[in-house]
Scaffold this motif. Sequence first.
Motif, mmCIF file in Angstrom:
data_model
loop_
_atom_site.group_PDB
_atom_site.id
_atom_site.type_symbol
_atom_site.label_atom_id
_atom_site.label_comp_id
_atom_site.label_asym_id
_atom_site.label_seq_id
_atom_site.Cartn_x
_atom_site.Cartn_y
_atom_site.Cartn_z
ATOM 1 N N ALA A 91 -28.383 7.594 -1.079
ATOM 2 C CA ALA A 91 -27.347 7.676 -2.107
ATOM 3 C C ALA A 91 -25.971 7.340 -1.537
ATOM 4 C CB ALA A 91 -27.342 9.066 -2.731
ATOM 5 N N THR A 92 -25.635 7.947 -0.403
ATOM 6 C CA THR A 92 -24.311 7.720 0.190
ATOM 7 C C THR A 92 -24.167 6.286 0.681
ATOM 8 O OG1 THR A 92 -24.213 10.029 0.874
ATOM 9 C CG2 THR A 92 -22.679 8.502 1.934
ATOM 10 N N GLY A 93 -25.157 5.824 1.453
ATOM 11 C CA GLY A 93 -25.099 4.455 1.951
ATOM 12 C C GLY A 93 -25.155 3.436 0.830
ATOM 13 N N GLY A 94 -25.978 3.707 -0.197
ATOM 14 C CA GLY A 94 -26.045 2.810 -1.344
ATOM 15 C C GLY A 94 -24.717 2.726 -2.073
ATOM 16 N N GLY A 95 -24.043 3.878 -2.213
ATOM 17 C CA GLY A 95 -22.719 3.877 -2.841
ATOM 18 C C GLY A 95 -21.716 3.048 -2.057
ATOM 19 N N MET A 96 -21.785 3.133 -0.728
ATOM 20 C CA MET A 96 -20.886 2.339 0.121
ATOM 21 C C MET A 96 -21.164 0.849 -0.049
ATOM 22 S SD MET A 96 -21.113 4.724 3.546
ATOM 23 C CE MET A 96 -20.262 3.526 4.575
ATOM 24 N N ILE A 97 -22.441 0.487 -0.126
ATOM 25 C CA ILE A 97 -22.802 -0.930 -0.270
ATOM 26 C C ILE A 97 -22.329 -1.482 -1.605
ATOM 27 C CG2 ILE A 97 -24.787 -2.463 -0.578
ATOM 28 C CD1 ILE A 97 -26.232 -0.761 1.564
ATOM 29 N N LEU A 98 -22.452 -0.699 -2.684
ATOM 30 C CA LEU A 98 -22.076 -1.180 -4.013
ATOM 31 C C LEU A 98 -20.575 -1.332 -4.204
ATOM 32 C CD1 LEU A 98 -24.614 0.682 -6.350
ATOM 33 C CD2 LEU A 98 -24.662 -1.703 -5.594
ATOM 34 N N THR A 99 -19.784 -0.797 -3.283
ATOM 35 C CA THR A 99 -18.333 -1.032 -3.369
ATOM 36 C C THR A 99 -18.006 -2.511 -3.197
ATOM 37 O OG1 THR A 99 -18.002 -0.598 -0.996
ATOM 38 C CG2 THR A 99 -17.780 1.283 -2.510
ATOM 39 N N SER A 100 -18.972 -3.297 -2.704
ATOM 40 C CA SER A 100 -18.768 -4.751 -2.576
ATOM 41 C C SER A 100 -18.496 -5.386 -3.930
ATOM 42 C CB SER A 100 -20.004 -5.403 -1.948
ATOM 43 O OG SER A 100 -20.244 -4.917 -0.657
ATOM 44 N N PHE A 101 -18.992 -4.755 -5.020
ATOM 45 C CA PHE A 101 -18.776 -5.254 -6.374
ATOM 46 C C PHE A 101 -17.674 -4.494 -7.089
ATOM 47 C CE2 PHE A 101 -23.515 -6.475 -6.325
ATOM 48 C CZ PHE A 101 -23.215 -7.756 -5.842
ATOM 49 N N GLY A 102 -16.936 -3.691 -6.367
ATOM 50 C CA GLY A 102 -15.857 -2.927 -6.976
ATOM 51 C C GLY A 102 -16.304 -1.641 -7.644
ATOM 52 N N VAL A 103 -17.540 -1.241 -7.455
ATOM 53 C CA VAL A 103 -18.043 0.007 -8.037
ATOM 54 C C VAL A 103 -17.537 1.176 -7.192
ATOM 55 C CG1 VAL A 103 -20.117 1.334 -8.629
ATOM 56 C CG2 VAL A 103 -20.103 -1.161 -8.883
ATOM 57 N N PRO A 104 -16.900 2.183 -7.797
ATOM 58 C CA PRO A 104 -16.454 3.345 -7.019
ATOM 59 C C PRO A 104 -17.634 3.978 -6.285
ATOM 60 C CG PRO A 104 -15.509 3.402 -9.226
ATOM 61 C CD PRO A 104 -16.520 2.301 -9.219
ATOM 62 N N ALA A 128 -25.267 -7.106 -2.913
ATOM 63 C CA ALA A 128 -23.997 -6.496 -2.501
ATOM 64 C C ALA A 128 -23.817 -6.578 -0.985
ATOM 65 C CB ALA A 128 -23.949 -5.042 -2.966
ATOM 66 N N ILE A 129 -24.922 -6.449 -0.244
ATOM 67 C CA ILE A 129 -24.829 -6.590 1.215
ATOM 68 C C ILE A 129 -24.407 -8.008 1.580
ATOM 69 C CG2 ILE A 129 -26.204 -6.664 3.341
ATOM 70 C CD1 ILE A 129 -27.846 -4.344 2.219
ATOM 71 N N ILE A 130 -25.002 -8.987 0.901
ATOM 72 C CA ILE A 130 -24.666 -10.387 1.192
ATOM 73 C C ILE A 130 -23.217 -10.683 0.825
ATOM 74 C CG2 ILE A 130 -25.200 -12.782 0.607
ATOM 75 C CD1 ILE A 130 -28.109 -11.862 0.106
ATOM 76 N N VAL A 131 -22.812 -10.301 -0.392
ATOM 77 C CA VAL A 131 -21.440 -10.563 -0.857
ATOM 78 C C VAL A 131 -20.426 -9.804 -0.012
ATOM 79 C CG1 VAL A 131 -19.838 -10.233 -2.784
ATOM 80 C CG2 VAL A 131 -22.145 -11.098 -3.215
ATOM 81 N N GLY A 132 -20.703 -8.518 0.221
ATOM 82 C CA GLY A 132 -19.760 -7.711 0.988
ATOM 83 C C GLY A 132 -19.583 -8.188 2.404
ATOM 84 N N THR A 133 -20.643 -8.740 2.989
ATOM 85 C CA THR A 133 -20.556 -9.245 4.366
ATOM 86 C C THR A 133 -19.841 -10.586 4.420
ATOM 87 O OG1 THR A 133 -22.636 -8.118 4.945
ATOM 88 C CG2 THR A 133 -21.890 -9.883 6.401
ATOM 89 N N LEU A 134 -20.195 -11.497 3.517
ATOM 90 C CA LEU A 134 -19.617 -12.843 3.551
ATOM 91 C C LEU A 134 -18.168 -12.875 3.097
ATOM 92 C CD1 LEU A 134 -22.601 -14.987 2.178
ATOM 93 C CD2 LEU A 134 -21.955 -14.558 4.562
ATOM 94 N N PHE A 135 -17.820 -12.007 2.132
ATOM 95 C CA PHE A 135 -16.466 -12.065 1.569
ATOM 96 C C PHE A 135 -15.640 -10.816 1.858
ATOM 97 C CE2 PHE A 135 -19.264 -14.689 -1.096
ATOM 98 C CZ PHE A 135 -18.622 -15.906 -1.015
ATOM 99 N N ALA A 136 -16.191 -9.894 2.651
ATOM 100 C CA ALA A 136 -15.472 -8.680 3.063
ATOM 101 C C ALA A 136 -14.900 -7.919 1.868
ATOM 102 C CB ALA A 136 -14.357 -9.043 4.046
#
Length: 617
Positions: free
Chosen positions: A406-419, A290-298
């Motif tokens: 938990a909070t930071g992990g939740g923010m990172i997983l938003t890269s996949f559209g997870v609330p 998710a870090i890789i996807v979220g960074t490369l594709f915003a």
Amino acid sequence: MTSVIWIVAAVLATFTVGYMGYSRYLSRFVDLDDDRETPAHKYEDGQEYVPAKKPVLLGHHFSSIAGGAPIVGPITAGAIWGWVPALLWVAIGNPLMGAVHDFISLSGSIRHEGRSIGYIVGQYVGERGKDLLLWFAFLTIILVVAVFALVVGIVFNAFPEVTTASFVYVLLALGFGVYLYQLNGPFVPGTVLFVAGVFAGVWVGIQYPFALFELAGEASHDPGTFVLFSSTGSWVPGAAALGGNTAAWVPVIMVYGAIASALPVWVLLQPRDYLSSFLLYTGVGGGVLAIIVGTLFATSAEPLVVDSSIAAFQGFWGVEAAGLYPLFPLLFITIACGTISGFHSLVSSGTTAKQLNKESDARLIGYGGMLGEGLLAALALSTLAVAGFAGDAAAGGIGGALPNFATGGGMILTSFGVPQAVGSVFMALVLVSFLLTSTDTAVRLGRYMMEEIVGTPSGTTDTGLSGGIGSFARGRYTNPLIQIGFGYLLVISGQWATLWALFGGANQLLAALALLTATVWIANWDDSKQLVSTGVPMAVMVTITVLGLLWLALFQNLYLNIIQGGAGTIGAQISSGVQIVLALVLVGLALSLVRLGYGNLKSVRGGSRSAAEPGDD
């Protein structure tokens, strides 16, 4: 601003080089040979020695070694000294020290009938050395049980959804064990069915959260939470320091660990660790991806960059809020699991060595499993970097680690559209999954230690109910009571911060002793083999951990808490006194064992006596 992808990239680069190059060299160095019969086959008994498929055993091993420490440690260190020192210790120390430690501990154990590192060192330096190491390990196990049970209680208190989900996956594991070993069900279809059940348990937990007591003060559980007792549990021992709900969960988790440790490994340990490993792989692998996807594709809800509240380097003494915490040696104690951990040598030479199907599996499970834990540490550091300070992160401990992970992990997983709300609960469940598996494995390992200390009749497993002090001490049903009893007394004191530091120091010093054991074994096996791979990390860890424990004992506790009056209550003063004694006893045991080990190395390599065979009993 700095992107957190650089944290992940640095770790992936060094870990890839380590596994592709160094682990292959080490495999040849210890002469892994699939034609040799492993202890799991030689002593198969359906109880402790049970050959396991490589993915099943990897799941058990990874789940057991990856407790809460590789999450709490990197977050605490990153908050105090900055994210760069924490990253460097994980990225460099893990493949050169931690993964070597785990792999060599596992390899040495399978050459000595699946016995512990205490037994191995005793073969070469005598019974006194064996007893010193086993007592050291047993005391460390009690600290592990105390710390992990406390962290699980805190997570259950903060996320009641995780409580329900955890109960679901334990029940599923019991069912999977019966399905796999009693009904002989097909492996792959069973895996698909039960793994789906574990992930469905996450949804069940979100829908039906569960708590034991109401929260005190103005705080309250989320609407829809089922609370078993209507009071706040102020009467529960430790409630004043931890809160009634948290304090009540601690003994529940400890009793669970005691019961689970007494069951045959096929009933719960193997199937549960295998099933939960999919949850853990998803959490760690999914978070990194998710870090890789979220960074490369915003695609993340917010840019995945290092928050302005997290410095790259806070200086040698760290942030002012943490007090006087010198980077050397305390950084290397604060981050134990994730880089190098003595507890792993107990797992490797305890449960894992008794289940290894063939010798070549040791490379992936021993060396590769530790790299997986290092990746978890990098993810934990990334969650801190993304979320910034949440809770009392600067002061260390779970008060900072849980909300950040938990909070930071939740923010990172938003890269996949997870609330983010769902992602935060999922990451909290990942943390608990690591902790539960490590807790009951630790209790089982503590029993193994005591069996070797007091002795066990050949070919028997004592229940502890037959009478006698020795039987009670080593018994399958009674030994866990000793561990959880002392662990519970440590927890209810409420001294979390100092307990964590003592655990870290003891854990790292145990790693040094495991490396000493490996060095002694190799030196006695073949006088032509080099001792650098294990000897140098051993010397580094002995220096770091002895200095760290002396700092905690003499400065933090004796000077600041007792002489300067930092411990304001009688209970706190007693706790400081106990920790001084424990720290000094651990240092004394360790230095005594180092002296014995050095004497053995000097005599063998000096030519005064011949080397022994690696499996010589």
